[in-house]
Design a protein around this motif. Structure first.
Motif, short mmCIF file in Angstrom:
data_model
loop_
_atom_site.label_atom_id
_atom_site.label_comp_id
_atom_site.label_asym_id
_atom_site.label_seq_id
_atom_site.Cartn_x
_atom_site.Cartn_y
_atom_site.Cartn_z
N LYS A 96 1.10 -1.27 0.48
CA LYS A 96 0.51 -0.02 0.06
C LYS A 96 0.68 1.36 0.22
O LYS A 96 0.81 2.53 -0.37
N ASN A 97 2.78 0.97 0.83
CA ASN A 97 2.71 2.34 0.83
C ASN A 97 4.26 2.18 -0.69
O ASN A 97 4.35 3.49 -1.01
N CYS A 98 4.43 1.42 -1.50
CA CYS A 98 5.09 1.22 -2.48
C CYS A 98 4.22 1.13 -3.71
O CYS A 98 4.78 1.42 -4.58
N SER A 99 2.94 0.56 -3.46
CA SER A 99 2.44 0.96 -5.42
C SER A 99 1.08 2.28 -4.91
O SER A 99 1.55 2.73 -4.61
N SER A 100 0.20 1.26 -4.64
CA SER A 100 -1.45 2.52 -3.64
C SER A 100 -2.35 1.60 -2.95
O SER A 100 -2.52 0.36 -3.21
N ILE A 101 -3.09 2.11 -1.54
CA ILE A 101 -3.39 1.38 -0.78
C ILE A 101 -4.95 1.46 -1.71
O ILE A 101 -5.16 0.45 -1.82
N GLU A 102 -5.49 2.43 -3.40
CA GLU A 102 -6.15 2.25 -3.69
C GLU A 102 -6.17 0.45 -4.86
O GLU A 102 -7.09 -0.10 -4.46
N SER A 103 -4.95 0.57 -4.83
CA SER A 103 -4.86 -1.13 -5.33
C SER A 103 -4.43 -2.31 -5.12
O SER A 103 -4.44 -3.32 -5.12
N VAL A 104 -3.99 -2.50 -3.49
CA VAL A 104 -4.16 -3.74 -2.46
C VAL A 104 -5.43 -4.44 -1.96
O VAL A 104 -6.00 -3.03 -1.40
N PHE A 105 -6.15 -5.13 -1.61
CA PHE A 105 -6.88 -5.81 -1.05
C PHE A 105 -6.24 -6.87 -0.23
O PHE A 105 -5.60 -7.53 -0.17
N ALA A 106 -5.92 -7.19 1.40
CA ALA A 106 -6.16 -7.92 2.05
C ALA A 106 -7.22 -8.18 2.91
O ALA A 106 -8.60 -8.17 4.04
N ILE A 107 -7.55 -9.87 2.87
CA ILE A 107 -8.72 -10.38 3.68
C ILE A 107 -9.22 -10.11 4.69
O ILE A 107 -7.64 -10.18 5.45
N PRO A 108 -9.66 -9.69 5.60
CA PRO A 108 -10.33 -9.17 6.80
C PRO A 108 -9.52 -10.67 7.87
O PRO A 108 -8.93 -10.19 8.73
N LYS A 109 -9.70 -11.74 7.55
CA LYS A 109 -8.55 -13.07 8.21
C LYS A 109 -9.32 -14.09 7.29
O LYS A 109 -9.34 -14.14 6.61
N ASN A 110 -9.02 -15.04 8.77
CA ASN A 110 -8.05 -16.76 7.21
C ASN A 110 -9.80 -17.25 7.10
O ASN A 110 -10.08 -17.16 8.55
N TYR A 111 -9.39 -18.05 5.93
CA TYR A 111 -11.39 -18.79 6.08
C TYR A 111 -10.49 -19.91 5.89
O TYR A 111 -10.00 -20.33 4.97
N ASN A 112 -11.27 -21.25 6.52
CA ASN A 112 -10.70 -21.91 6.06
C ASN A 112 -12.60 -22.77 5.48
O ASN A 112 -12.50 -23.84 5.35
N ASN A 113 -12.90 -21.93 5.23
CA ASN A 113 -14.77 -22.79 4.82
C ASN A 113 -15.21 -22.42 3.88
O ASN A 113 -14.25 -20.40 3.73
N TYR A 114 -15.08 -22.66 2.96
CA TYR A 114 -14.97 -21.88 1.42
C TYR A 114 -16.15 -21.14 0.89
O TYR A 114 -16.61 -20.12 0.01
#
Length: 423
Positions: A96-114
């Motif tokens: 987000k600091n080296c490219s653009s925060i607008e272009s980056v998504f991070a999953i809120p938490k880990n999921y082990n269900n589909y």
């Protein structure tokens, strides 16, 4: 976008009727009243804009997989027994600091269900170009399926330990389950390999169509790192960088190298990425430092617990300068019967002055406990509350470790009140 629950449904979303504990088909009329514009169902209904499929769950997974493959250029998958959330957060910080925060998504938490995994994909904006996913698991086959949905372009396994050991008969099965990420990778992807881990190194995919990006302490890796007298040094393509971390946190440093490897493998500048890491903030409940008066420090690592994560916590604790190192250890939710034996061995080989066992059954205790420096038992938080004021001294550092289902974080809250948190 999509919704599977009328309680959280947003107007103009597509409602997917899933079968589970509650049959979503019973709520199609309610979803219409709440403003859904289309419906995915296994049954024909007298509703406009309804799409009938054989299996709504499979249709949901299939469309989520197609969506992310077509719309996100760089799909980063991170799994492992420890450090997933930390590495994910650090990669997000760098990108987000080296490219653009607008272009980056991070999953809120880990999921082990589909379902959760697919819903998180649907929440990604079309503006995003990079997506970081944390893959959890409880059973064999889960990571393989999640990886197939995501079709990652970059994959990293942080570590392999005895987490979720109750669901596996032997450690080898845990290794196989974690390695499903590398085993299911498509061609032309990038594998981030920790050379310090013999397990990961020996089992990484032998595929000439995949690029292997390595990190570790050996001089021939892509990223070499070392810590000398509490100084953290990283070397990449004959360039080196010194990174400063609060409390000289060895745990954050080792996860940072993994995150740095992921970032450099996709072309992020080494100097900029290294500088970003100095602004990394610790995650609450994951070796989170709490500074109290009298220079007492709590390392709150109460989010989860396993024999492997306890060893990591002990290593971090004893790496910090302190008058005394104190371990407060609560129960582990998912563990095999003799899990305490390996933990006590870790305590034996560390510089821990006092070990406090909190709400741990005596039947789980190894006879080796009698070889430890000083051991204190506490049956509950009330007992612990009476002990700690008499025990703690200036410049003590305390590691608070245990599974979150036992609410051991209340000990950190109590100490913060007792000694008045500084900042």
């Amino acid at each position: 976008m999509y919704s599977t629950d009328t309680r959280s449904l947003v107007r103009k979303h597509i409602f997917i009727a899933l079968k589970g504990k509650t049959n979503g088909h019973k709520f199609l009329a309610q979803a219409l009243q709440l403003g859904s514009i289309a419906f995915l169902s296994e049954k024909k209904q007298q509703i406009n804009n309804i799409i009938v499929v054989k299996n709504t769950l499979i249709a949901m997974i299939y469309t989520a997989s197609n969506f992310i493959k077509q719309s996100i250029n760089q799909r980063i998958a991170i799994t492992g027994s420890n450090g997933k959330s930390c590495v994910k957060s650090l990669v997000f910080l760098i990108l987000k600091n080296c490219s653009s925060i607008e272009s980056v998504f991070a999953i809120p938490k880990n999921y082990n269900n589909y379902i959760g995994f697919s819903k998180s994909i649907y929440s990604i904006s079309h503006k995003k170009k990079q997506a970081i996913f944390e893959l959890g698991m409880n059973h064999t086959g889960e990571i393989k399926t999640l990886s197939t949905i995501l079709n990652p372009t970059i994959a990293s396994i942080t570590s392999i330990g005895n987490a979720h050991s109750k669901n596996f008969s032997k450690y080898l099965d845990i290794i196989k389950a974690k390695m499903e990420l590398f085993d299911s990778l498509p061609n032309k992807c990038i594998e981030i390999v920790n050379i310090n881990s013999n397990t990961i190194k020996s089992r990484c995919k032998n595929n000439t169509n995949c690029k292997i990006f390595t990190f570790g302490k050996l001089p021939w890796v892509d990223i070499q790192y070392m810590h000398l007298n509490k100084l953290f040094i990283v070397i990449f393509q004959n360039k080196f960088s010194k990174i400063n971390f609060p409390l000289n946190n060895i745990h954050i440093f080792e996860n940072s190298i993994n995150a740095l490897s992921i970032s450099l493998s996709i072309g992020i500048d080494f100097a900029l990425a290294s500088k970003c890491l100095e602004y990394a903030l610790p995650i609450p409940g994951r070796i989170f430092p709490i500074f109290l008066y009298n220079n007492i420090i709590i390392l709150d690592d109460s989010y989860n617990s396993s024999p492997e994560s306890i060893r990591v916590g002990i290593k971090t604790l004893t790496f910090i300068n302190a008058k005394r190192h104190i371990l407060i250890l609560g129960p582990i939710a998912e563990s095999q019967p003799n899990y305490m034996k390996s933990i006590i061995e870790s305590i034996q080989h560390s510089n821990i002055h006092i070990s406090i066992f909190f709400n741990i059954s005596l039947k789980n205790i190894s006879s080796k406990i009698y070889s430890l420096n000083r051991v204190i038992w506490a049956n509950n938080i009330s007992t612990l509350a009476r002990i700690l004021p008499l025990l703690l001294k200036k410049k003590d550092v305390i590691l608070l470790k245990g599974s979150r289902k036992y609410h051991i974080e209340r000990v950190a809250y109590y100490l913060s009140k007792l000694y008045k948190q500084k900042y």
